[in-house]
Motif scaffolding. Structure first.
Motif, mmCIF file in Angstrom:
data_model
loop_
_atom_site.group_PDB
_atom_site.id
_atom_site.type_symbol
_atom_site.label_atom_id
_atom_site.label_comp_id
_atom_site.label_asym_id
_atom_site.label_seq_id
_atom_site.Cartn_x
_atom_site.Cartn_y
_atom_site.Cartn_z
ATOM 1 N N ARG A 158 -74.628 -48.130 34.486
ATOM 2 C CA ARG A 158 -75.862 -48.616 33.848
ATOM 3 C C ARG A 158 -76.486 -47.534 32.973
ATOM 4 O O ARG A 158 -77.000 -47.814 31.880
ATOM 5 N N ARG A 159 -76.463 -46.288 33.453
ATOM 6 C CA ARG A 159 -77.036 -45.198 32.652
ATOM 7 C C ARG A 159 -76.277 -45.029 31.339
ATOM 8 O O ARG A 159 -76.882 -44.825 30.282
ATOM 9 N N GLU A 160 -74.955 -45.091 31.402
ATOM 10 C CA GLU A 160 -74.154 -44.956 30.188
ATOM 11 C C GLU A 160 -74.398 -46.124 29.240
ATOM 12 O O GLU A 160 -74.486 -45.946 28.022
ATOM 13 N N GLN A 161 -74.511 -47.318 29.796
ATOM 14 C CA GLN A 161 -74.766 -48.495 28.960
ATOM 15 C C GLN A 161 -76.138 -48.424 28.300
ATOM 16 O O GLN A 161 -76.325 -48.873 27.167
ATOM 17 N N LEU B 87 -67.363 -43.538 20.685
ATOM 18 C CA LEU B 87 -66.926 -44.535 21.661
ATOM 19 C C LEU B 87 -66.882 -43.880 23.029
ATOM 20 O O LEU B 87 -66.321 -42.801 23.187
ATOM 21 N N VAL B 88 -67.479 -44.528 24.043
ATOM 22 C CA VAL B 88 -67.434 -44.038 25.415
ATOM 23 C C VAL B 88 -66.607 -45.016 26.246
ATOM 24 O O VAL B 88 -66.932 -46.209 26.335
ATOM 25 N N ILE B 89 -65.533 -44.496 26.824
ATOM 26 C CA ILE B 89 -64.662 -45.293 27.684
ATOM 27 C C ILE B 89 -64.964 -44.918 29.131
ATOM 28 O O ILE B 89 -64.895 -43.739 29.506
ATOM 29 N N LEU B 90 -65.303 -45.901 29.940
ATOM 30 C CA LEU B 90 -65.607 -45.684 31.355
ATOM 31 C C LEU B 90 -64.518 -46.341 32.202
ATOM 32 O O LEU B 90 -64.122 -47.480 31.934
ATOM 33 N N GLU B 91 -64.072 -45.633 33.233
ATOM 34 C CA GLU B 91 -62.985 -46.136 34.079
ATOM 35 C C GLU B 91 -63.319 -46.002 35.560
ATOM 36 O O GLU B 91 -63.703 -44.931 36.030
ATOM 37 N N THR B 92 -63.179 -47.108 36.280
ATOM 38 C CA THR B 92 -63.064 -47.057 37.734
ATOM 39 C C THR B 92 -61.615 -47.346 38.085
ATOM 40 O O THR B 92 -60.914 -48.046 37.356
ATOM 41 N N SER B 93 -61.163 -46.814 39.206
ATOM 42 C CA SER B 93 -59.792 -47.080 39.647
ATOM 43 C C SER B 93 -59.710 -46.878 41.136
ATOM 44 O O SER B 93 -60.436 -46.056 41.707
ATOM 45 N N ASN C 247 -74.606 -46.076 23.449
ATOM 46 C CA ASN C 247 -73.271 -45.849 22.888
ATOM 47 C C ASN C 247 -72.429 -47.116 22.945
ATOM 48 O O ASN C 247 -72.748 -48.068 23.659
ATOM 49 N N GLN C 248 -71.359 -47.102 22.179
ATOM 50 C CA GLN C 248 -70.373 -48.172 22.266
ATOM 51 C C GLN C 248 -69.559 -47.945 23.541
ATOM 52 O O GLN C 248 -68.945 -46.895 23.713
#
Length: 532
Positions: free
Chosen positions: A41-44, A6-12, A48-49
Motif C-alpha cells: 500500500r505504501r508503494e502504491q 517503474l516499480v516492480i513488487l514481488e511476493t513469492s 509510481n507506476q
C-alpha cells in the motif's frame, strides 16, 4: 526527454501465510501477507507506476489454508481474496499450488481477478500453455509497456501426485523463454521484459560456481545467461533472500518465504521516439519486521481465521510419556517417540512392516501430553498422502546412504552437511526408518556409511524385494531419492497423514510414547548415539 520510473513488487512462496502468528503456539511473528500488504500500500500510494506479481506457492502451507481446503472450500480462496483487493497484476503457478489437487487450483484461478501465468506448463496433447496465459502485458498511461512471462520449475513431476498433473507436460523453461521473449519484444512491443520464474538459481549469483546438481529444478542462472532480451528476473522456490545483484545484465530478486520480505525492483526509463528505453535498474528487499499488518484488509479473511482457530483447538487425545521435541538434532541422531509414532501409524494403515518418515522442520515442537489438532498441524506441515512401493535391498541401502549424507563431523562434533542447508534448508530430506535394523557410521565416507542393515534378523540382500510405506513426495523420488522413482506402487492411501494422526488419537484416546531402538548413529569406535 521524458523520464519515468517503474516499480516492480514481488511476493513469492507465501505458503498460505496471512496473519503475523505462529499456529504452533499463537506467538507473534514477522510474517504474512497482512504485513506485506502494508508495504505494498505504501508503494502504491507513492505515485509510481506499479507492477505487482506473486511468484507462486501461494495456496498451501498453513493450517488456515489446510482447513479451508478440507472443511470450508465453498468460499473463495482466502489468499485470492486478499490479492484481488491489493490489485495484483498476475501470479505464477508454483509447485506447491498443485498439492491440494487440480480442482482446488482451477477454482483458485477462476476466482482471481488477475491471470495465472506459466508458459512452460503445456498440454501434453496440444503443446499449448495448459492454463491459457503464458504472459501478460501491462501498458501504463504514459505508454510504457511491460511484459511478464511466467515460468515454473520443470521438476514438478518428480514430486507431485500424477493425478494432480494429468495431461500436463513441463517443458524446459530456458527453451520456452527463448521462444517467447522475441514475441514479447516485437509483437508485444514491450519496453521492459520481466521473467517471473517459480524456481531459483543453480549457480552462485556472484561467482557462477555450481551450487546444485543440474537436474532442472532451478535454472535461474541459465535464464539470465542463455536467454537474450530479459531485463528483470523475479525468482522464488528456494526461499532465499537475494537482491542487489545483476547476472549477465539481468537484474534479479528473490524475497524469501512466508511474506517476511517484499521484493522490489526499480526500473528507470527515458522516452526514445515512440518507445521507452531502460536507463537504470536496481533491486532490493523490504522487510516486514516491525511493520503493522493491514487490519482493514485482513477483515476479509478474519472469518476464515476464526474458524481455523476453533478447529485447531479441538482436543484429540492424550500421550503417556514424552513426544516433545526439544532438540531437533537429537531427534535425528537417536530413535525418538514422535518419529516412531508416525512410522507406526504408517505401517498400521498400510499393512506393511517397513516405514520411513522425517522430522520436517527444526521448528517442529513435537506433541505435548494433551494433543489438539493444532499440535498435529505444527508437526506434520505438508498435505502428504501415503504410498507403498516395492523396492530392492539395493534401493534400500542407497536410500539410507542418501539419508546418512545429512551428517558431517566438524571437530569431532556431529553437524548437518551444507548440502542439506544451503542454499535452502532441506531437513525434510533426512529419513528415519522403522521395521529394519541399521547402523550409520558417519565417520566413514559418504556412500559407505551403512555398516549394518537387517530385516527380521537377517541381512538385507541387494536383490531382495521389500514393501515400504512412505509419503507421496518421497515415493516419487523427491529429495534426490531417485532410487524410489518408478518403483511399483503396491498400495495408494489417499488420506492425509495429518488426518491419520488425528484419527488415531480420537479412536485410541491414549497413545504410549515409545521407541524400540531399531537404528543407531555412530561416529568412530567410541562415540555412539542410541543403543543396540
Amino acid at each position: 526527454m521524458d523520464t519515468t520510473k517503474l516499480v516492480i513488487l514481488e511476493t513469492s512462496d507465501l505458503h498460505g501465510s496471512i496473519y503475523p502468528v505462529s499456529y504452533a503456539d499463537q506467538s507473534c511473528r514477522d510474517v504474512g501477507l497482512g504485513k506485506a500488504a502494508t508495504l505494498i500500500r505504501r508503494e502504491q500510494a507513492a505515485g509510481n507506476q506499479i507492477l505487482l506479481i506473486d511468484d507462486g506457492d501461494l495456496i498451501q502451507g498453513t493450517p488456515l489454508l489446510y482447513h479451508y481446503v478440507k472443511c470450508d472450500h465453498k468460499r473463495p480462496n482466502p489468499m485470492v481474496l486478499l490479492e484481488n483487493r491489493l490489485g495484483y497484476d498476475g501470479a505464477v503457478i508454483g509447485n506447491h499450488d498443485f498439492n491440494f489437487g487440480r480442482a482446488v487450483l482451477e477454482k483458485t484461478i477462476r476466482n482471481s481477478d488477475f491471470p495465472w501465468l506459466s508458459a512452460n506448463i503445456v498440454s501434453s496433447e496440444t503443446g499449448q500453455p495448459y492454463f491459457g496465459r503464458p504472459y501478460l502485458i501491462k501498458e501504463f498511461a504514459n505508454g510504457v509497456r511491460v511484459a511478464v512471462l511466467g515460468l515454473t520449475t520443470r521438476y514438478i513431476p518428480v514430486w507431485e501426485k500424477p493425478e494432480n498433473i494429468l495431461g500436463m507436460r513441463f517443458d524446459d523453461p530456458v527453451a520456452t523463454a527463448r521462444r517467447w521473449i522475441p514475441r514479447l519484444k516485437n509483437e508485444g512491443r514491450a519496453d521492459v521484459v520481466v521473467v517471473a520464474y517459480h524456481g531459483g538459481f543453480e549457480r552462485d549469483p556472484d561467482s557462477g560456481e555450481a551450487t546444485e546438481t543440474p537436474d532442472g529444478e532451478n535454472e535461474g542462472y541459465r535464464i539470465c545467461t542463455d536467454v537474450p532480451g530479459v531485463d528483470v528476473l523475479l525468482t522464488g522456490h528456494q526461499h532465499r533472500r537475494i537482491s542487489g545483484k545483476i547476472i549477465h545484465g539481468v537484474t534479479i530478486v528473490q524475497p524469501g518465504v512466508n511474506g517476511k520480505y517484499l521484493g522490489k525492483v526499480v526500473v528507470d526509463l527515458a522516452s526514445k521516439g515512440e518507445r521507452w528505453q531502460i536507463t537504470g535498474k536496481r533491486s532490493g528487499l523490504l522487510s516486514v519486521s516491525g511493520v503493522p499488518a493491514d487490519r482493514q484488509l485482513l477483515r476479509l479473511t478474519d472469518p476464515y481465521e476464526a474458524d481455523t482457530e476453533a478447529w485447531l483447538n479441538r482436543p484429540l487425545g492424550r500421550i503417556e510419556g514424552d513426544m516433545r521435541v526439544t532438540d531437533p538434532m537429537d531427534v535425528r541422531t537417536r530413535d525418538h517417540p514422535l518419529i516412531e509414532f508416525i512410522n507406526w501409524l504408517q505401517m498400521k494403515v498400510s499393512g506393511v512392516d517397513i516405514s520411513l518418515t522425517a522430522l520436517f522442520d527444526n521448528a517442529s515442537p513435537g506433541l505435548p501430553e494433551h494433543v489438539t489438532m493444532r499440535d498435529i498441524m505444527a508437526n506434520y506441515i505438508y498435505p502428504n498422502t501415503l504410498k507403498v512401493i516395492r523396492i530392492s535391498g539395493r534401493d534400500m541401502r542407497a536410500a539410507l546412504e542418501r539419508s546418512a549424507s545429512y551428517f558431517m563431523l566438524l571437530n569431532g562434533k556431529v553437524t548437518v552437511s551444507p548440502s542439506f542447508t544451503t542454499p535452502k534448508p532441506q531437513h525434510y530430506n533426512y529419513d528415519m526408518w522403522e521395521g529394519i535394523h541399521y547402523i550409520m557410521d558417519i565417520s566413514k565416507p559418504v556412500g559407505s556409511r551403512i555398516v549394518k542393515l537387517e530385516y527380521h534378523g537377517a541381512p538385507v540382500t541387494p536383490d531382495g524385494r521389500y514393501d515400504v510405506v512412505m509419503n507421496n513426495y518421497r515415493s516419487g523420488g523427491g529429495g534426490d531419492y531417485q532410487m524410489f522413482r518408478g518403483r511399483p506402487v503396491i498400495k495408494d492411501i489417499p488420506v492425509d497423514v495429518a488426518e491419520i494422526m488425528a484419527d488415531a488419537f480420537e479412536k485410541q484416546k491414549v497413545i504410549q510414547a515409545r521407541t524400540n531402538h531399531n537404528w543407531k548413529l555412530v561416529y568412530g569406535p567410541y562415540h555412539r548415539k542410541g543403543t543396540d
